[in-house]
Design a protein around this motif. Structure first.
Motif, PDB file in Angstrom:
ATOM      1  N   PRO A 132     -13.148  -6.699   2.633  1.00 53.64           N
ATOM      2  CA  PRO A 132     -13.602  -7.575   3.720  1.00 53.64           C
ATOM      3  C   PRO A 132     -14.510  -6.844   4.703  1.00 53.64           C
ATOM      4  O   PRO A 132     -14.424  -5.622   4.866  1.00 53.64           O
ATOM      5  N   ALA A 133     -15.363  -7.599   5.377  1.00 56.63           N
ATOM      6  CA  ALA A 133     -16.364  -7.014   6.263  1.00 56.63           C
ATOM      7  C   ALA A 133     -15.754  -6.243   7.428  1.00 56.63           C
ATOM      8  O   ALA A 133     -16.369  -5.304   7.937  1.00 56.63           O
ATOM      9  N   ASN A 134     -14.555  -6.633   7.869  1.00 53.82           N
ATOM     10  CA  ASN A 134     -13.956  -5.955   9.015  1.00 53.82           C
ATOM     11  C   ASN A 134     -13.025  -4.815   8.608  1.00 53.82           C
ATOM     12  O   ASN A 134     -12.295  -4.273   9.428  1.00 53.82           O
ATOM     13  N   TRP A 135     -13.031  -4.444   7.331  1.00 54.13           N
ATOM     14  CA  TRP A 135     -12.292  -3.278   6.868  1.00 54.13           C
ATOM     15  C   TRP A 135     -13.239  -2.090   6.773  1.00 54.13           C
ATOM     16  O   TRP A 135     -14.457  -2.255   6.700  1.00 54.13           O
ATOM     17  N   THR A 136     -12.666  -0.914   6.763  1.00 57.89           N
ATOM     18  CA  THR A 136     -13.474   0.293   6.623  1.00 57.89           C
ATOM     19  C   THR A 136     -12.655   1.386   5.957  1.00 57.89           C
ATOM     20  O   THR A 136     -11.473   1.201   5.659  1.00 57.89           O
ATOM     21  N   LEU A 137     -13.266   2.504   5.721  1.00 57.70           N
ATOM     22  CA  LEU A 137     -12.567   3.663   5.167  1.00 57.70           C
ATOM     23  C   LEU A 137     -11.747   4.297   6.277  1.00 57.70           C
ATOM     24  O   LEU A 137     -12.287   4.840   7.236  1.00 57.70           O
ATOM     25  N   MET A 138     -10.427   4.217   6.145  1.00 65.04           N
ATOM     26  CA  MET A 138      -9.529   4.668   7.206  1.00 65.04           C
ATOM     27  C   MET A 138      -9.035   6.094   7.025  1.00 65.04           C
ATOM     28  O   MET A 138      -8.454   6.670   7.945  1.00 65.04           O
ATOM     29  N   GLY A 139      -9.240   6.677   5.845  1.00 68.50           N
ATOM     30  CA  GLY A 139      -8.784   8.033   5.640  1.00 68.50           C
ATOM     31  C   GLY A 139      -8.367   8.269   4.200  1.00 68.50           C
ATOM     32  O   GLY A 139      -8.835   7.597   3.279  1.00 68.50           O
ATOM     33  N   SER A 140      -7.456   9.217   4.007  1.00 68.30           N
ATOM     34  CA  SER A 140      -7.055   9.592   2.657  1.00 68.30           C
ATOM     35  C   SER A 140      -5.585   9.973   2.615  1.00 68.30           C
ATOM     36  O   SER A 140      -4.945  10.169   3.658  1.00 68.30           O
ATOM     37  N   TYR A 141      -5.071  10.073   1.390  1.00 64.65           N
ATOM     38  CA  TYR A 141      -3.697  10.542   1.204  1.00 64.65           C
ATOM     39  C   TYR A 141      -3.681  11.514   0.031  1.00 64.65           C
ATOM     40  O   TYR A 141      -4.534  11.456  -0.866  1.00 64.65           O
ATOM     41  N   HIS A 142      -2.710  12.428   0.034  1.00 61.81           N
ATOM     42  CA  HIS A 142      -2.547  13.321  -1.109  1.00 61.81           C
ATOM     43  C   HIS A 142      -1.151  13.932  -1.087  1.00 61.81           C
ATOM     44  O   HIS A 142      -0.418  13.805  -0.106  1.00 61.81           O
ATOM     45  N   SER A 143      -0.801  14.570  -2.183  1.00 64.17           N
ATOM     46  CA  SER A 143       0.540  15.133  -2.315  1.00 64.17           C
ATOM     47  C   SER A 143       0.542  16.641  -2.149  1.00 64.17           C
ATOM     48  O   SER A 143      -0.473  17.316  -2.363  1.00 64.17           O
ATOM     49  N   HIS A 144       1.693  17.167  -1.743  1.00 62.87           N
ATOM     50  CA  HIS A 144       1.995  18.597  -1.700  1.00 62.87           C
ATOM     51  C   HIS A 144       3.317  18.803  -2.447  1.00 62.87           C
ATOM     52  O   HIS A 144       4.367  18.940  -1.831  1.00 62.87           O
ATOM     53  N   PRO A 145       3.275  18.799  -3.776  1.00 68.00           N
ATOM     54  CA  PRO A 145       4.538  18.866  -4.523  1.00 68.00           C
ATOM     55  C   PRO A 145       5.346  20.130  -4.225  1.00 68.00           C
ATOM     56  O   PRO A 145       4.885  21.245  -4.457  1.00 68.00           O
ATOM     57  N   ASP A 146       6.514  19.922  -3.657  1.00 66.08           N
ATOM     58  CA  ASP A 146       7.462  20.994  -3.332  1.00 66.08           C
ATOM     59  C   ASP A 146       6.868  22.042  -2.393  1.00 66.08           C
ATOM     60  O   ASP A 146       7.297  23.201  -2.397  1.00 66.08           O
ATOM     61  N   MET A 147       5.919  21.642  -1.557  1.00 63.48           N
ATOM     62  CA  MET A 147       5.308  22.580  -0.606  1.00 63.48           C
ATOM     63  C   MET A 147       5.560  22.168   0.844  1.00 63.48           C
ATOM     64  O   MET A 147       5.178  22.891   1.770  1.00 63.48           O
ATOM     65  N   GLY A 148       6.130  20.988   1.054  1.00 69.32           N
ATOM     66  CA  GLY A 148       6.319  20.518   2.414  1.00 69.32           C
ATOM     67  C   GLY A 148       5.138  19.707   2.903  1.00 69.32           C
ATOM     68  O   GLY A 148       4.108  19.581   2.236  1.00 69.32           O
ATOM     69  N   VAL A 149       5.297  19.153   4.091  1.00 68.79           N
ATOM     70  CA  VAL A 149       4.282  18.264   4.657  1.00 68.79           C
ATOM     71  C   VAL A 149       3.534  18.968   5.779  1.00 68.79           C
ATOM     72  O   VAL A 149       4.119  19.331   6.797  1.00 68.79           O
ATOM     73  N   PHE A 150       2.247  19.154   5.604  1.00 65.62           N
ATOM     74  CA  PHE A 150       1.380  19.804   6.589  1.00 65.62           C
ATOM     75  C   PHE A 150      -0.056  19.592   6.146  1.00 65.62           C
ATOM     76  O   PHE A 150      -0.320  19.143   5.021  1.00 65.62           O
ATOM     77  N   ALA A 152       0.831  -1.204   0.000  1.00 65.13           N
ATOM     78  CA  ALA A 152       0.000   0.000   0.000  1.00 65.13           C
ATOM     79  C   ALA A 152       0.866   1.254   0.000  1.00 65.13           C
ATOM     80  O   ALA A 152       0.572   2.237  -0.696  1.00 65.13           O
ATOM     81  N   TRP A 153       1.954   1.226   0.776  1.00 59.56           N
ATOM     82  CA  TRP A 153       2.871   2.368   0.831  1.00 59.56           C
ATOM     83  C   TRP A 153       3.527   2.599  -0.524  1.00 59.56           C
ATOM     84  O   TRP A 153       3.699   3.743  -0.965  1.00 59.56           O
ATOM     85  N   GLU A 154       3.862   1.518  -1.225  1.00 63.91           N
ATOM     86  CA  GLU A 154       4.444   1.645  -2.554  1.00 63.91           C
ATOM     87  C   GLU A 154       3.442   2.241  -3.534  1.00 63.91           C
ATOM     88  O   GLU A 154       3.804   3.060  -4.397  1.00 63.91           O
ATOM     89  N   VAL A 155       2.178   1.860  -3.408  1.00 62.37           N
ATOM     90  CA  VAL A 155       1.135   2.445  -4.264  1.00 62.37           C
ATOM     91  C   VAL A 155       1.038   3.949  -4.031  1.00 62.37           C
ATOM     92  O   VAL A 155       0.981   4.742  -4.980  1.00 62.37           O
ATOM     93  N   VAL A 156       1.018   4.355  -2.757  1.00 60.22           N
ATOM     94  CA  VAL A 156       0.936   5.776  -2.424  1.00 60.22           C
ATOM     95  C   VAL A 156       2.115   6.543  -3.024  1.00 60.22           C
ATOM     96  O   VAL A 156       1.941   7.563  -3.711  1.00 60.22           O
ATOM     97  N   ARG A 157       3.305   6.070  -2.789  1.00 61.32           N
ATOM     98  CA  ARG A 157       4.497   6.790  -3.228  1.00 61.32           C
ATOM     99  C   ARG A 157       4.603   6.844  -4.743  1.00 61.32           C
ATOM    100  O   ARG A 157       4.923   7.897  -5.321  1.00 61.32           O
ATOM    101  N   GLU A 158       4.350   5.713  -5.415  1.00 60.36           N
ATOM    102  CA  GLU A 158       4.431   5.690  -6.869  1.00 60.36           C
ATOM    103  C   GLU A 158       3.366   6.580  -7.491  1.00 60.36           C
ATOM    104  O   GLU A 158       3.616   7.293  -8.466  1.00 60.36           O
ATOM    105  N   HIS A 159       2.170   6.543  -6.925  1.00 61.29           N
ATOM    106  CA  HIS A 159       1.094   7.379  -7.450  1.00 61.29           C
ATOM    107  C   HIS A 159       1.435   8.859  -7.323  1.00 61.29           C
ATOM    108  O   HIS A 159       1.316   9.626  -8.283  1.00 61.29           O
ATOM    109  N   LEU A 160       1.885   9.273  -6.155  1.00 61.29           N
ATOM    110  CA  LEU A 160       2.078  10.697  -5.891  1.00 61.29           C
ATOM    111  C   LEU A 160       3.306  11.281  -6.578  1.00 61.29           C
ATOM    112  O   LEU A 160       3.397  12.501  -6.734  1.00 61.29           O
ATOM    113  N   LYS A 161       4.226  10.436  -7.003  1.00 61.32           N
ATOM    114  CA  LYS A 161       5.374  10.961  -7.738  1.00 61.32           C
ATOM    115  C   LYS A 161       5.203  10.825  -9.246  1.00 61.32           C
ATOM    116  O   LYS A 161       6.081  11.224 -10.004  1.00 61.32           O
TER     117      LYS A 161
END
Length: 237
Positions: free
Chosen positions: A171-189, A100-109
């Motif tokens: 699966p039944a015991n999974w749920t929507l845990m949140g979201s992710y997005h990028s801030h290209p060259d703006m920093g993390v906040f 999942a982390w690889e999906v996030v990083r590859e997608h956002l770059k």
């Protein structure tokens, strides 16, 4: 990153697709409304652009999803951790699967000219004795066909239609845990809009926001209604 929900009182920009807004509201409501088993409550099919706006309606339902109750000291050894975290009360630990982390990083770059984003699904676990949350992010779902600009990312009706099948199949015991997005060259906040999203869409202490700056190679994890920074995050296989 933009999510929309009725309780927000800011005026709607002229460029906002009201049908898309209504569909986003209906989708989020259906995902967050859980049966006691817990199983996601979903409509027969997602609304589409061909559906008349007057036919799209929803009302708030009581949030019935509950994190699984565990004993942290017993559950943590079951995870493939290279570093065992110090168990502390009144805190949250985030574990994201490597795939999942690889999906996030590859997608956002993949395009650093604009913001991009997606959703996170998985499991929430709670040690009630310590008021400690263990948050397992099992999968990341890139959001296609969103409106991407250099400083914002928003969802469209096409986005929700594309994401909807993933929620039906999880699966039944999974749920929507949140979201992710990028801030290209703006920093993390979390921007003001990001904080509004967290407060109105992902307010629970077990819900997460991930922000990645793919230019500066920085990332940050945030939890709960106030988007509190969380340094206790780990990548697990």
């Amino acid at each position: 990153m933009f999510f929309k929900k009725k309780k927000l009182t800011s005026s709607v920009p002229e460029s906002t697709d009201l049908l898309a807004q209504a569909e986003e509201e209906a989708f989020v409501a259906s995902v967050l409304a859980r049966k006691a088993t817990p199983v996601a409550v979903v409509p027969e099919k997602p609304a589409t652009q061909e559906v008349d706006e007057a036919e799209i309606s929803w009302e708030e339902q009581e949030e019935v999803y509950r994190p699984e109750t565990v004993i942290a000291s017993t559950f943590l050894p079951s995870l493939p951790l290279t570093v065992f975290p110090e168990i502390r009360p009144n805190t949250a630990f985030i574990f994201i699967r490597r795939r999942a982390w690889e999906v996030v990083r590859e997608h956002l770059k993949s395009d650093i000219r604009v913001e991009q984003g997606g959703l996170l699904i998985g499991r929430a676990l709670h040690d009630t004795r310590l008021n400690l949350y263990l948050l397992l992010l099992e999968e990341a779902l890139p959001a296609p066909k969103g409106i991407e600009t250099a400083t914002s990312f928003s969802y469209t009706s096409e986005t929700w239609a594309a994401l909807f099948p993933h929620f039906q199949e999880m699966p039944a015991n999974w749920t929507l845990m949140g979201s992710y997005h990028s801030h290209p060259d703006m920093g993390v906040f979390l921007s003001r809009v990001d904080l509004d999203t967290q407060e109105n869409i992902f307010p629970h202490p077990w819900q997460v926001a991930i922000v990645v700056d793919p230019v500066r190679h920085e990332e940050g994890f945030f939890v709960g209604e106030k988007g509190v920074p969380c340094d206790d995050w780990y990548v697990v296989d």
